[in-house]
Design a protein around this motif. Structure first.
Motif, PDB file in Angstrom:
ATOM      1  N   CYS A 261       0.844  -1.191   0.000  1.00 56.40           N
ATOM      2  CA  CYS A 261       0.000   0.000   0.000  1.00 56.40           C
ATOM      3  C   CYS A 261       0.883   1.246   0.000  1.00 56.40           C
ATOM      4  CB  CYS A 261      -0.905  -0.012   1.225  1.00 56.40           C
ATOM      5  SG  CYS A 261      -1.982   1.428   1.316  1.00 56.40           S
ATOM      6  N   SER A 262       0.544   2.190  -0.847  1.00 58.33           N
ATOM      7  CA  SER A 262       1.329   3.423  -0.945  1.00 58.33           C
ATOM      8  C   SER A 262       1.275   4.245   0.342  1.00 58.33           C
ATOM      9  CB  SER A 262       0.856   4.260  -2.135  1.00 58.33           C
ATOM     10  OG  SER A 262      -0.525   4.505  -2.053  1.00 58.33           O
ATOM     11  N   LEU A 263       0.260   4.041   1.180  1.00 53.84           N
ATOM     12  CA  LEU A 263       0.202   4.755   2.454  1.00 53.84           C
ATOM     13  C   LEU A 263       1.294   4.271   3.409  1.00 53.84           C
ATOM     14  CD1 LEU A 263      -3.615   5.077   3.193  1.00 53.84           C
ATOM     15  CD2 LEU A 263      -2.086   6.702   2.073  1.00 53.84           C
ATOM     16  N   ILE A 264       1.631   3.005   3.328  1.00 51.11           N
ATOM     17  CA  ILE A 264       2.729   2.478   4.142  1.00 51.11           C
ATOM     18  C   ILE A 264       4.035   3.139   3.721  1.00 51.11           C
ATOM     19  CG2 ILE A 264       4.121   0.415   4.624  1.00 51.11           C
ATOM     20  CD1 ILE A 264       1.489  -1.191   4.436  1.00 51.11           C
ATOM     21  N   ILE A 265       4.212   3.277   2.435  1.00 52.32           N
ATOM     22  CA  ILE A 265       5.418   3.930   1.917  1.00 52.32           C
ATOM     23  C   ILE A 265       5.463   5.383   2.383  1.00 52.32           C
ATOM     24  CG2 ILE A 265       6.615   4.656  -0.189  1.00 52.32           C
ATOM     25  CD1 ILE A 265       5.372   2.074  -1.483  1.00 52.32           C
ATOM     26  N   LEU A 266       4.345   6.088   2.315  1.00 53.70           N
ATOM     27  CA  LEU A 266       4.282   7.479   2.768  1.00 53.70           C
ATOM     28  C   LEU A 266       4.613   7.592   4.258  1.00 53.70           C
ATOM     29  CD1 LEU A 266       3.633  10.486   2.364  1.00 53.70           C
ATOM     30  CD2 LEU A 266       1.218   9.914   2.741  1.00 53.70           C
ATOM     31  N   GLN A 267       4.040   6.713   5.066  1.00 51.24           N
ATOM     32  CA  GLN A 267       4.320   6.742   6.506  1.00 51.24           C
ATOM     33  C   GLN A 267       5.806   6.521   6.775  1.00 51.24           C
ATOM     34  OE1 GLN A 267       1.502   3.820   8.024  1.00 51.24           O
ATOM     35  NE2 GLN A 267       0.451   5.466   9.114  1.00 51.24           N
ATOM     36  N   ARG A 268       6.406   5.592   6.077  1.00 48.53           N
ATOM     37  CA  ARG A 268       7.837   5.318   6.270  1.00 48.53           C
ATOM     38  C   ARG A 268       8.685   6.507   5.829  1.00 48.53           C
ATOM     39  NH1 ARG A 268       9.013  -0.113   7.460  1.00 48.53           N
ATOM     40  NH2 ARG A 268      11.157   0.221   6.800  1.00 48.53           N
ATOM     41  N   GLN A 269       8.316   7.125   4.715  1.00 50.45           N
ATOM     42  CA  GLN A 269       9.050   8.292   4.232  1.00 50.45           C
ATOM     43  C   GLN A 269       8.969   9.435   5.236  1.00 50.45           C
ATOM     44  OE1 GLN A 269       7.172   8.929   0.430  1.00 50.45           O
ATOM     45  NE2 GLN A 269       8.734   7.761  -0.662  1.00 50.45           N
ATOM     46  N   ARG A 270       7.813   9.617   5.867  1.00 47.67           N
ATOM     47  CA  ARG A 270       7.654  10.688   6.863  1.00 47.67           C
ATOM     48  C   ARG A 270       8.533  10.455   8.082  1.00 47.67           C
ATOM     49  NH1 ARG A 270       4.044  14.407   6.828  1.00 47.67           N
ATOM     50  NH2 ARG A 270       3.458  14.271   9.012  1.00 47.67           N
ATOM     51  N   LYS A 271       8.897   9.193   8.317  1.00 49.55           N
ATOM     52  CA  LYS A 271       9.795   8.856   9.426  1.00 49.55           C
ATOM     53  C   LYS A 271      11.255   8.823   8.987  1.00 49.55           C
ATOM     54  CE  LYS A 271       6.319   6.059  11.761  1.00 49.55           C
ATOM     55  NZ  LYS A 271       5.918   4.693  12.134  1.00 49.55           N
ATOM     56  N   GLY A 272      11.513   9.159   7.720  1.00 48.98           N
ATOM     57  CA  GLY A 272      12.870   9.174   7.209  1.00 48.98           C
ATOM     58  C   GLY A 272      13.373   7.808   6.774  1.00 48.98           C
ATOM     59  N   LEU A 273      12.475   6.857   6.650  1.00 49.94           N
ATOM     60  CA  LEU A 273      12.849   5.505   6.238  1.00 49.94           C
ATOM     61  C   LEU A 273      12.579   5.319   4.752  1.00 49.94           C
ATOM     62  CD1 LEU A 273      11.149   3.653   9.227  1.00 49.94           C
ATOM     63  CD2 LEU A 273      13.572   4.226   9.014  1.00 49.94           C
ATOM     64  N   THR A 274      13.237   4.361   4.178  1.00 50.11           N
ATOM     65  CA  THR A 274      12.996   4.040   2.777  1.00 50.11           C
ATOM     66  C   THR A 274      12.319   2.686   2.689  1.00 50.11           C
ATOM     67  OG1 THR A 274      15.176   3.030   2.544  1.00 50.11           O
ATOM     68  CG2 THR A 274      14.965   5.367   1.959  1.00 50.11           C
ATOM     69  N   TYR A 275      11.687   2.461   1.596  1.00 53.75           N
ATOM     70  CA  TYR A 275      10.999   1.203   1.363  1.00 53.75           C
ATOM     71  C   TYR A 275      11.209   0.851  -0.097  1.00 53.75           C
ATOM     72  CZ  TYR A 275       7.532  -2.379   2.309  1.00 53.75           C
ATOM     73  OH  TYR A 275       6.908  -3.574   2.521  1.00 53.75           O
ATOM     74  N   PRO A 276      11.644  -0.374  -0.370  1.00 50.87           N
ATOM     75  CA  PRO A 276      11.820  -0.752  -1.772  1.00 50.87           C
ATOM     76  C   PRO A 276      10.468  -0.776  -2.483  1.00 50.87           C
ATOM     77  CG  PRO A 276      12.106  -2.648  -0.334  1.00 50.87           C
ATOM     78  CD  PRO A 276      11.950  -1.454   0.548  1.00 50.87           C
TER      79      PRO A 276
END
Length: 126
Positions: A51-66
């Motif tokens: 889900c793209s929302l998971i990616i957004l949440q991770r990005q807001r925390k400074g994390l990356t997601y493949p």
């Protein structure tokens, strides 16, 4: 209170910097609402795509997601809510010491907004 009113007016007038500040400040409220709605309205099983929302949440925390294969269905609703809120901000006056956060929360959680979202998502059947 003056800062809230100033931000709401700037967003309503289309100020790009103010819009960025608004989205950064209120994304967590919007994400919370979209998560709750999409639990019963998303058509993609979690095992098929990320889900793209998971990616957004991770990005807001400074994390990356493949990002190999992501589902944008929830992100479309997130964007709809942000745009809907921007349109509603011109009604914010700060009356009775109402903060912008309280105003945004009440808009996000109103039955009117829910019905408008259903109409946007499924058409006039709702």
């Amino acid at each position: 209170m003056k800062e809230d009113l100033s931000l709401a007016n700037a967003v309503s007038s289309g100020d790009d910097k103010a819009c960025e500040i608004f989205v950064n400040e209120y994304t967590n409220l919007v994400l919370s609402k979209v998560w709750s709605l999409m639990k019963t309205h998303c058509n993609h099983p979690a095992k098929e795509k990320i889900c793209s929302l998971i990616i957004l949440q991770r990005q807001r925390k400074g994390l990356t997601y493949p990002i190999d294969d992501q589902c944008d269905e929830c992100m479309d609703s997130y964007i709809w809510f942000c745009d809907f809120l921007k349109g509603k901000l011109k009604a914010y006056k700060g009356t009775n010491n109402c903060t912008l956060k309280t105003f945004v929360w009440s808009i996000i959680n109103s039955s009117f907004t829910y019905k408008e979202w259903l109409r946007w998502r499924y058409g006039r059947a709702f």
